[in-house]
Design a protein around this motif. Structure first.
Motif, PDB file in Angstrom:
ATOM      1  N   VAL A 283       0.748  -1.035   0.018  1.00 29.51           N
ATOM      2  CA  VAL A 283      -0.389   0.170  -0.469  1.00 29.51           C
ATOM      3  C   VAL A 283       0.899   1.482  -0.255  1.00 29.51           C
ATOM      4  N   THR A 284       1.032   1.842  -0.728  1.00 35.30           N
ATOM      5  CA  THR A 284       1.356   3.452  -1.288  1.00 35.30           C
ATOM      6  C   THR A 284       0.842   4.486  -1.271  1.00 35.30           C
ATOM      7  N   VAL A 285       1.221   5.300  -1.202  1.00 40.25           N
ATOM      8  CA  VAL A 285       0.685   6.852  -1.305  1.00 40.25           C
ATOM      9  C   VAL A 285       1.968   8.021  -2.042  1.00 40.25           C
TER      10      VAL A 285
ATOM     11  N   LEU B 133      -3.881   4.016   6.333  1.00 39.25           N
ATOM     12  CA  LEU B 133      -3.528   3.751   7.075  1.00 39.25           C
ATOM     13  C   LEU B 133      -4.243   2.708   8.837  1.00 39.25           C
ATOM     14  N   ILE B 134      -5.733   4.021   8.868  1.00 33.68           N
ATOM     15  CA  ILE B 134      -6.498   2.857   9.296  1.00 33.68           C
ATOM     16  C   ILE B 134      -7.475   1.544   9.191  1.00 33.68           C
ATOM     17  N   ALA B 135      -7.232   1.918   7.751  1.00 32.39           N
ATOM     18  CA  ALA B 135      -8.387   0.966   7.075  1.00 32.39           C
ATOM     19  C   ALA B 135      -7.082  -0.170   6.192  1.00 32.39           C
ATOM     20  N   GLY B 136      -5.955  -0.005   6.291  1.00 35.21           N
ATOM     21  CA  GLY B 136      -4.881  -1.239   6.538  1.00 35.21           C
ATOM     22  C   GLY B 136      -4.111  -1.999   7.452  1.00 35.21           C
TER      23      GLY B 136
ATOM     24  N   LEU C  57     -10.322  12.868  15.021  1.00 36.54           N
ATOM     25  CA  LEU C  57     -11.301  12.201  13.712  1.00 36.54           C
ATOM     26  C   LEU C  57     -11.215  10.804  13.395  1.00 36.54           C
ATOM     27  N   TYR C  58     -10.057   9.917  14.420  1.00 35.52           N
ATOM     28  CA  TYR C  58      -9.734   8.115  13.529  1.00 35.52           C
ATOM     29  C   TYR C  58     -10.089   7.867  14.779  1.00 35.52           C
TER      30      TYR C  58
END
Length: 236
Positions: free
Chosen positions: A15-17, A30-33, A65-66
């Motif tokens: 997973v990258t950005v 980050l949260i989803a992964g 937020l998270y």
């Protein structure tokens, strides 16, 4: 004997950005992964840096937020947030994209690097994962601390086979058929009689070099002690 390399344990799908990825998209990634950091790459796949949960914590809204009010980030993240990363904490607090938030000059490894070398690099710099790059610096995978632990998951019987295979059948220093090798939960116990003390030392070192071996118990005996002991204060 072939030692296991990063290529044997790394995750190829990463997973990258990009440098332009906005703050909220990074946080959601980050949260989803369920990960704590993500590589930042350019259009050609070169690693520009790594943006982590600790980098995002420079913005308090990441927590708000998270996570709920009970969230407490890891100690390392709290320390980095309090002190700033190399004095850039206030700058990152203003960052809006991965390029502004990331830690540049990320520590990386290569597919052919020994697993132990990657582990030492993680320990030295206090990171949980390393981007894996090819000779041109392009991302080809990522390796985590959990991945490195895979080398210790070899079955006991496989380890025993490798220990026995590591003893040259043509060597005169011992008879492999007379060597008793037991492996329990990765712990190797060597029993038997060899001709010389140095041969027993060599057998133990060979067993210790095998990936997956947790420890080696040396119960070997020898017929001749050929280890030369140097007098503490020298000799005439």
């Amino acid at each position: 004997m072939k030692r296991r390399t990063v290529a044997d344990v790394m995750t190829a799908k990463v997973v990258t950005v990009t440098a332009k990825t906005p703050f909220k998209a990074i946080a959601e990634t980050l949260i989803a992964g369920g990960i704590s950091a993500v590589p930042v790459i350019d259009d050609d796949g070169h690693v520009l840096g790594v943006v982590s949960e600790a980098d995002l914590l420079a913005k308090e809204e990441f927590k708000e937020l998270y996570y709920d009010d009970a969230y407490r980030p890891p100690l390392r993240a709290r320390i980095r947030h309090a002190m700033g990363s190399e004095g850039t904490g206030s700058y990152k607090a203003l960052g809006e994209t991965a390029g502004e938030l990331m830690t540049a000059s990320a520590h990386v490894t290569t597919p052919g690097s020994p697993v132990v070398a990657a582990a030492r690099l993680m320990d030295r710099y206090g990171v949980k994962r390393l981007p894996v790059v090819d000779a041109d610096g392009r991302l080809v995978g990522i390796v985590s601390r959990r991945d490195l632990l895979k080398v210790f998951l070899r079955a006991d019987e496989e380890i025993r086979t490798l220990v026995l295979a590591g003893i040259p059948t043509s060597a005169m220093w011992t008879d492999p058929k007379g060597l008793d090798v037991e492996v329990t939960e990765g712990v190797v116990t060597l029993n038997g009689i060899v001709s010389r003390h140095t041969e027993a030392i060599a057998a133990v070192r060979m067993a210790e070099s095998i990936d997956g071996v947790v420890a080696v118990h040396d119960e070997l005996t020898w017929k001749h002690d050929d280890v030369i002991e140097v007098p503490m204060w020298g000799g005439a």
